[in-house]
Structures are given as C-alpha cells and as structure tokens.
Design a protein around this motif. Structure first.
Motif, PDB file in Angstrom:
ATOM      1  N   ASP A 155      46.354  12.222  -3.040  1.00  0.00           N
ATOM      2  CA  ASP A 155      44.966  12.498  -2.401  1.00  0.00           C
ATOM      3  C   ASP A 155      43.992  12.559  -3.842  1.00  0.00           C
ATOM      4  N   VAL A 156      42.556  11.828  -3.364  1.00  0.00           N
ATOM      5  CA  VAL A 156      41.736  11.835  -4.739  1.00  0.00           C
ATOM      6  C   VAL A 156      40.594  12.875  -4.090  1.00  0.00           C
ATOM      7  N   ILE A 157      40.103  13.420  -5.088  1.00  0.00           N
ATOM      8  CA  ILE A 157      38.751  14.232  -5.025  1.00  0.00           C
ATOM      9  C   ILE A 157      37.541  13.669  -5.537  1.00  0.00           C
ATOM     10  N   PRO A 158      36.588  13.142  -4.865  1.00  0.00           N
ATOM     11  CA  PRO A 158      35.683  12.373  -5.490  1.00  0.00           C
ATOM     12  C   PRO A 158      34.641  13.564  -6.185  1.00  0.00           C
ATOM     13  N   ALA A 184      31.780  15.388  -6.773  1.00  0.00           N
ATOM     14  CA  ALA A 184      30.764  15.994  -5.742  1.00  0.00           C
ATOM     15  C   ALA A 184      29.317  15.386  -5.715  1.00  0.00           C
ATOM     16  N   GLY A 243      38.183   7.854  -5.557  1.00  0.00           N
ATOM     17  CA  GLY A 243      38.007   9.079  -6.311  1.00  0.00           C
ATOM     18  C   GLY A 243      37.187   8.689  -7.668  1.00  0.00           C
ATOM     19  N   ARG A 244      36.823   7.486  -7.655  1.00  0.00           N
ATOM     20  CA  ARG A 244      35.920   7.054  -9.032  1.00  0.00           C
ATOM     21  C   ARG A 244      35.086   5.864  -8.666  1.00  0.00           C
ATOM     22  N   ARG A 255      40.511   8.257   4.375  1.00  0.00           N
ATOM     23  CA  ARG A 255      39.625   8.626   3.294  1.00  0.00           C
ATOM     24  C   ARG A 255      38.085   8.326   3.713  1.00  0.00           C
TER      25      ARG A 255
END
Length: 473
Positions: free
Chosen positions: A383-386, A388, A448-449, A470
């Motif tokens: 999983d990715v975390i963009p 914020a 995430g990017r 997502r």
C-alpha cells in the motif's frame, strides 16, 4: 610470444575496494583479450593482519564482477615448503648468505648513515667476498638470510605505463629474503619474506605480464635481480597509477573507501562497475559506455593512463544508469526480486516474472541501481501513502468527481494501456480538464507520488482491483 599469463595477487589485510579491484580487472581483461590465463593468488604471509573475512570479500567481489580466474586461488602460506626449497638452492649456489646483524646494530648503523646524510641501507657486514674475513658468529643467534644483490650496473626495464626505468644496483642493498628461524629449531631458514615469495610464485606460475599498482615499483628491481639469479627472464611490467578518492587522497579504507561487495548490495550492475573501473586509467578513444565483450575486444596495455585517476560518484551513477537502460528486463526482474527478499518483502502471487520484467522495462530508465528500481516498484507490492499536503493541493473538490468518473470507466475498460488511455481522455473531455489536473491526483492516489512514467502504462501493470480500491479511497 608464449601464452599470456597474468595474475592478481591481493593481500587479505583489509577489505578490497574499487581501487584494489582495478588491479584485478586489467590483468583479467588482458588475459581474456589475448586468450591467456588469469591466476588468482592470495598473498597472506602477513599472518597478523590477514583475515578470512578479507579473503571472502576478495572472492565474492571477483565472482560478482565476473572476473573469473583460470587457476587458483593459491595461498602463499600453503607454499612455504616450496619457498624454502628455493632458498636452500640459492644458499648452495652462494646467492644467499646468513646475516647475524642484530636489530639494535641495524638501527645504530642507520642512525650513523642518516647523521652523515647518507641513504640508510645495510652495509654488507656479513656479505662473503673473496679475501674478506667475516665477524665471529654470535652464540645462540639465528640469522636472517640476505640475497647477494649484484654490485655495479643497473636494473632496467621498459614499463608499459611508466616507460623506461633504470635503477642503479648500488642503490639496492642486500634484501632479507628469510626471517630468522625459531630459536629451538635446527633450521637456518625462517619464514621467507614477501618480495622473495612473489618472485618464486611468478617463476613457478609462468607469469608473462605483471600488471599492478605503482606502489610496487620500488620492489621491481629487487624482484628482477632475484629472478635473474634464478636463471629466469623477468615478465613485462605495467605499474598502474593510484586511484584517488573524491577528496584527492589515495583511495583506502581509512579514507572512506567501501568494500567492493557494498556496490553489489547497493544495487549497482556488475557490468556498470566493470565499465566505470576500466575507464579509471584506460581508454579506447572517446568511448565512455561499453560492454564487457567490447572491453575484452579493445583492451591492451598501450592505452593505460600515466596519471592518477580520481573516483567520481556522480560519474559512476551516470555510467550505471546507461547500463540500466540497456539491461535485459528478465535479468533486472531477478535482481529486483533479490532486493525485495533482502528487505523481507514478499511479492504478491500475481506478480509473476513476466509482469515484473514489464515493470522493470517501464521504470529502469529512471534508475541507476536495482535498489532504486525496487523503490519505484514498491507501489505494486505494498500500500502507498500519498503525501498529505500534495494530495490536498491536487485532489480538489473540483477534481474529485472526475477521479470518480475515471474509476467508473476503468471498471468496465479492457485492462490494457490503450483502453486506460482512452478512459483518461474521455474523462478529461467530459470535465474539460487538462491532463495534469487529472493525471497527478490519480498518480498520487494509486502510486503515492506525483511523477511516474505514462499513467496508462503504469496503471496497466497493477491489478484492476488495486487501482479501483486506491481511487475509491
């Protein structure tokens, strides 16, 4: 000319770094270029400083770089009987003599010479000469054994890097070739010294070309004289200038040099390191990027540089990036699997070799190492975390309906790049948006990017369900 036989003869007294391994690359390349034989010899006579860990790095580093040896590894400590056999022959022939001068006497001699502004050197006190009376042998003292260096004349050789070198024999004193035997031993021969062992090894192994660092230049005239005393013609010598670090100091562990295996762990391709190292002191015209096969085809001793070369991390990374671009995708996939395994990351079952190779093909142009490539492909694995703040700026209330509409189109589209691209275009047209207004928030949510290769190509390599989940989030 007889068959080319070269050797790499490292001392395992510290971890081998790029400056050291260049002294393996050149003799390896020269042997391969001439259908010759490349020999690995471990010079481990310094028992206090030698370590198995250092030997392991030498063997691992050479194996990783593909500098495969044809004979060896030979260990000098396992050849002591042979060295002593040659010392005995030289004693019998009057080429070697026992010297009973103590360390204190040698120190006093040096002090007197330095006070008189003379070069400190052994004065031949115990050297037997016709009509000369030697001092009485001191009781209970084991002698060192010294080689009777020729007197008068010069040692001359045409170095393939430095040109003609001539050293007067009168500058060379009688070299110690064996240390004292143990006090309780009946032997006169103790442990043979490095310079002598090297000569016997080069003679026994039929070395035709010695390609080594120029810190060995001072040893060369002594080694040539011993070889000639043994009835051998010396090999051809090429003494390589030093490799400097980025601060201009001699590359060494003390000055921050890394073990060569660390470049493997950092994800550099072996062929990239070989290419970069080859150019640190050798050239083929203006060619900067070349394959291993081209290096072997082109390599000779005539284009070795005479000046010290300086390591440049930025240049290394550029060379590495060029090799990543042309590397086989299937090979990169295997290396990336290894990178994820080293991180303790299990790849999804759906991520087969074909898909992983396709991912490598898409992202490799952006990378210098397989570590960077694995970093890029992490979006497919976990999983990715963009970020914020960036997501808040790009995923505005005005754009959110377009993202939702794009997701609905993807749910029904054929899962391939052209169909994804069409869904993207249809959504842009529907909401009258420009490509970055939709593509950037989609990238942030899914990858995430904000920056990636073409969105349709990137999304097509995901599982559809992952992309929809997502986007829905």
């Amino acid at each position: 000319m007889s068959q080319v036989r070269t050797r790499f003869a490292p001392s395992p007294t510290g971890f081998i770094h790029l400056g050291n391994i260049r002294s393996a690359l050149y003799p390896w390349a020269f042997a391969r270029a001439n259908n010759g034989v490349f020999i690995l010899r471990i010079e481990d006579t310094d028992e206090e400083r030698s370590s198995q860990a250092a030997v392991d790095v030498i063997l691992e580093g050479m194996q990783w770089l593909g500098l495969n040896h044809d004979e060896g590894p030979f260990y000098q400590m396992q050849r002591m009987d042979r060295y002593k056999e040659v010392v005995r022959q030289m004693l019998d022939q009057g080429l070697v003599y026992p010297c009973y001068m103590s360390s204190a006497e040698l120190d006093a001699l040096r002090e007197r010479q330095m006070a008189a502004k003379e070069k400190p050197r052994y004065d031949g006190t115990w050297r037997p000469e016709p009509g000369k009376t030697l001092p009485p042998v001191p009781a209970g003292v084991k002698p060192v054994l010294r080689f009777k260096n020729p007197q008068g004349g010069s040692v001359v050789w045409d170095d393939k890097v430095k040109g003609r070198i001539e050293i007067s024999n009168d500058e060379l004193d009688d070299l110690v070739i064996a240390r004292p035997a143990a006090a309780d031993s009946d032997e006169i021969i103790g442990t043979p010294t490095y310079n002598f062992c090297v000569v016997v090894d080069d003679m026994d192994m039929g070395i035709t070309h010695v390609i080594r660092g120029d810190d060995h230049v001072n040893n060369t005239p002594r080694q040539i004289n011993i070889l000639r005393a043994l009835g051998q013609e010396p090999p051809i010598y090429a003494h390589l200038p030093t490799v400097l670090n980025e601060q201009g100091e001699k590359m060494s562990k003390r000055h921050g040099a890394k073990p060569v295996t660390q470049y493997r762990d950092e994800g550099y391709l072996a062929d990239a390191i070989v290419n970069y190292l080859a150019r640190l002191g050798w050239s083929h015209g203006d060619d900067e990027i070349f394959s291993r096969a081209q290096l072997i085809e082109w390599f000779n001793l005539d284009h070795l540089g005479r000046s010290a070369s300086q390591f440049d991390e930025a240049k290394l990374r550029w060379v590495a990036q060029q090799h990543m671009k042309t590397a086989a995708d299937a090979m990169l996939a295997g290396l990336v699997r290894g990178q994820f395994a080293a991180r303790g990351v299990s790849l999804p079952a759906a991520l087969d070799d074909g898909r992983l190779a396709a991912m490598c093909a898409l992202f490799k142009d952006r990378c210098s190492t397989t570590v960077e490539l694995a970093d890029w492909l992490g979006m497919y694995v976990a999983d990715v975390i963009p970020p914020a703040q960036e997501l808040a700026e790009k995923l505005t209330d005005a754009v959110k309906p377009a993202v939702a509409a794009f997701a609905r189109r993807l749910a029904d589209a054929a899962w391939e790049a052209p169909a994804i691209n069409q869904a993207l275009k249809d959504t842009l047209a529907e909401f009258k948006l420009k490509m970055p207004q939709l593509a950037i928030p989609v990238r942030l949510l899914v990858c995430g990017r904000a920056q990636t290769p073409s969105v349709d190509a990137v999304l097509a390599l995901f599982e559809r369900s992952v992309v929809l989940a997502r986007l829905a989030a």
